[in-house]
Design a protein around this motif. Structure first.
Motif, PDB file in Angstrom:
ATOM      1  N   UNK A   1      -1.902  -1.610   4.306  1.00  0.00           N
ATOM      2  CA  UNK A   1      -2.020  -0.202   4.650  1.00  0.00           C
ATOM      3  C   UNK A   1      -1.727  -0.007   6.131  1.00  0.00           C
ATOM      4  N   UNK A   2      -2.254  -0.925   6.941  1.00  0.00           N
ATOM      5  CA  UNK A   2      -1.967  -0.833   8.370  1.00  0.00           C
ATOM      6  C   UNK A   2      -0.488  -1.058   8.633  1.00  0.00           C
ATOM      7  N   UNK A   3       0.084  -1.992   7.892  1.00  0.00           N
ATOM      8  CA  UNK A   3       1.500  -2.292   8.069  1.00  0.00           C
ATOM      9  C   UNK A   3       2.335  -1.044   7.817  1.00  0.00           C
ATOM     10  N   UNK A   4       1.907  -0.265   6.835  1.00  0.00           N
ATOM     11  CA  UNK A   4       2.621   0.977   6.545  1.00  0.00           C
ATOM     12  C   UNK A   4       2.583   1.903   7.755  1.00  0.00           C
ATOM     13  N   UNK A   5       1.395   2.093   8.286  1.00  0.00           N
ATOM     14  CA  UNK A   5       1.271   2.987   9.447  1.00  0.00           C
ATOM     15  C   UNK A   5       2.097   2.447  10.609  1.00  0.00           C
ATOM     16  N   UNK A   6       2.059   1.118  10.721  1.00  0.00           N
ATOM     17  CA  UNK A   6       2.790   0.463  11.793  1.00  0.00           C
ATOM     18  C   UNK A   6       4.278   0.754  11.665  1.00  0.00           C
ATOM     19  N   UNK A   7       4.771   0.684  10.427  1.00  0.00           N
ATOM     20  CA  UNK A   7       6.204   0.865  10.205  1.00  0.00           C
ATOM     21  C   UNK A   7       6.657   2.294  10.454  1.00  0.00           C
TER      22      UNK A   7
ATOM     23  N   UNK B   1      -0.286   2.089  -3.427  1.00  0.00           N
ATOM     24  CA  UNK B   1       1.019   1.445  -3.472  1.00  0.00           C
ATOM     25  C   UNK B   1       0.873  -0.050  -3.219  1.00  0.00           C
ATOM     26  N   UNK B   2      -0.028  -0.400  -2.323  1.00  0.00           N
ATOM     27  CA  UNK B   2      -0.259  -1.813  -2.023  1.00  0.00           C
ATOM     28  C   UNK B   2      -0.742  -2.543  -3.266  1.00  0.00           C
ATOM     29  N   UNK B   3      -1.541  -1.867  -4.056  1.00  0.00           N
ATOM     30  CA  UNK B   3      -2.045  -2.470  -5.299  1.00  0.00           C
ATOM     31  C   UNK B   3      -0.911  -2.644  -6.291  1.00  0.00           C
ATOM     32  N   UNK B   4      -0.091  -1.613  -6.454  1.00  0.00           N
ATOM     33  CA  UNK B   4       1.032  -1.691  -7.388  1.00  0.00           C
ATOM     34  C   UNK B   4       1.953  -2.851  -7.005  1.00  0.00           C
ATOM     35  N   UNK B   5       2.188  -2.950  -5.708  1.00  0.00           N
ATOM     36  CA  UNK B   5       3.090  -3.990  -5.233  1.00  0.00           C
ATOM     37  C   UNK B   5       2.579  -5.368  -5.611  1.00  0.00           C
TER      38      UNK B   5
ATOM     39  N   UNK C   1       8.860  -0.068  -3.010  1.00  0.00           N
ATOM     40  CA  UNK C   1       7.488  -0.008  -2.496  1.00  0.00           C
ATOM     41  C   UNK C   1       7.382  -0.862  -1.239  1.00  0.00           C
ATOM     42  N   UNK C   2       8.002  -2.033  -1.287  1.00  0.00           N
ATOM     43  CA  UNK C   2       7.985  -2.916  -0.113  1.00  0.00           C
ATOM     44  C   UNK C   2       8.564  -2.189   1.093  1.00  0.00           C
ATOM     45  N   UNK C   3       9.660  -1.546   0.861  1.00  0.00           N
ATOM     46  CA  UNK C   3      10.313  -0.832   1.946  1.00  0.00           C
ATOM     47  C   UNK C   3       9.390   0.251   2.504  1.00  0.00           C
ATOM     48  N   UNK C   4       8.784   1.003   1.589  1.00  0.00           N
ATOM     49  CA  UNK C   4       7.908   2.096   2.015  1.00  0.00           C
ATOM     50  C   UNK C   4       6.715   1.584   2.808  1.00  0.00           C
TER      51      UNK C   4
END
Lengths: 205, 205
Positions: free
Chosen positions: A184-190, B25-29, B88-91
């Motif tokens: 989740x943090x990685x998402x915000x980071x990206x 999304x992290x869970x789905x991944x 999802x990875x990209x997102x």
DNA sequence: CTATGTGAACTCGTTCACAGCT
DNA sequence: AGCTGTGAACGAGTTCACATAG
């Protein structure tokens, strides 16, 4: 996921405390507990504004939260620290110690077993379980590691009501998954420019 | 706490992914990743119904979640596992490895440093820091423990973007506080008749 | 006059149900 | 016919603002 949480059997009052409020009450309680120590002139009351600031929420939310417990504030003054501590404790069921069983004694489990932080908050680690025969029979932090197969019987016998599962994967009610938090943090980071540290996970006791 | 999360700079699409969706999304991944291995006849598509069931949510929510990424499903068929994993990875920004710094090398910190689970999900522990002079200079899991004072410089230099703070108390963005989780469980427990185990916290990697 | 307690408005997230693509 | 994609209804939780107690 249900949102509302069953009403208490307590005397008269108590409507039904929202899930989100329960989570914050635990935070308020911790702040109140660590308050008597610090304050030099040991003030015995605290305003919604001050407590809310310490907890990182706004005062309206805090008052709303506390109103679910009843009317324990004094208008024009604030809340009596002692009374409030008592009432939140009662609501959270922390006035009686909870016996905790720890399942899984790998690196993480052993670290948790050795942590002194739980006892001070009314949680007593009362039993240790593992599925690995090599670990069963050993002693960790003064408690014997028992076979997971005995868990139901032992928990029933010793009055364990909460389990902490410290294994790579497990069935759970509340799941504290570090990798997930990191993603989740990685998402915000990206979403950022890509400077230096932009997020952190704190694992505390 | 803001609710919405900044829109991506990505091409065209992408509105603004809600906080709650990011978490799922992290869970789905994770489920998708561990899917190719198991399925015997390696099916290459999966329906919203099936994936939702695995994740413990209903299919409407899952579809809504995925719709924030764009339209990658095939009507009447389902989602291509490969494409979906990719998107999802990209997102989530997991397509590029994130460098993580671990702060605090007490029991818990050492256990985390030794955990192999992070690397597999794109998180590389790149630096260790501690404030205790006795710990600085030692080596844990092949990395030297550096002085916390050097953290800003080292993190900048080595491209660390996420920090994991494993100390008794810390400033944080996401706070995984075990005692807090336990208190919440204790509340639910106190609402019950008082049978045996009624709740559990799972700490996983 | 100060700070609580709370109805009402609002915001965010979930669920529903069905239009529309394949 | 089947399953996705999504507007609309719904519900939980937060914020606002003010009546009310001290």
């Amino acid at each position: 996921m249900t949102g509302q949480v069953g009403g208490a059997r307590e005397s008269g009052r108590a409507r039904a405390i929202p899930e989100a409020t329960v989570a914050r009450l635990a935070v308020y309680l911790r702040i109140l507990s660590g308050l008597g120590d610090r304050r030099g002139g040991h003030r015995s009351t605290i305003s919604s504004e001050e407590l809310a600031h310490s907890a990182g929420v706004n005062s309206a939310k805090l008052r709303k939260d506390l109103s679910f417990l009843g009317s324990y504030g004094i208008r024009g003054v604030g809340y009596d620290v002692g009374t409030l501590t008592e009432e939140i404790s009662r609501a959270l069921g922390t006035h009686q110690a909870h016996r905790v069983a720890l399942v899984g004694l790998g690196n993480l489990g052993q670290a948790l077993a050795g942590y002194p932080g739980f006892a001070g908050r009314g949680f007593v680690i009362s039993a240790l379980f593992d599925a690995d025969p090599d670990r069963v029979g050993r002693e960790v932090s003064g408690l014997p590691v028992l076979d997971i197969a005995d868990a139901p019987r032992v928990c029933r016998a010793s009055g364990v009501t909460i389990g902490v599962i410290a294994v790579p994967a497990g069935v759970e009610v509340r799941h504290v998954d570090l990798s997930l938090e990191l993603q989740i943090l990685a998402f915000h980071e990206s979403q950022r420019d890509g400077g230096t540290v932009s997020g952190a996970v704190a694992v505390t006791s």
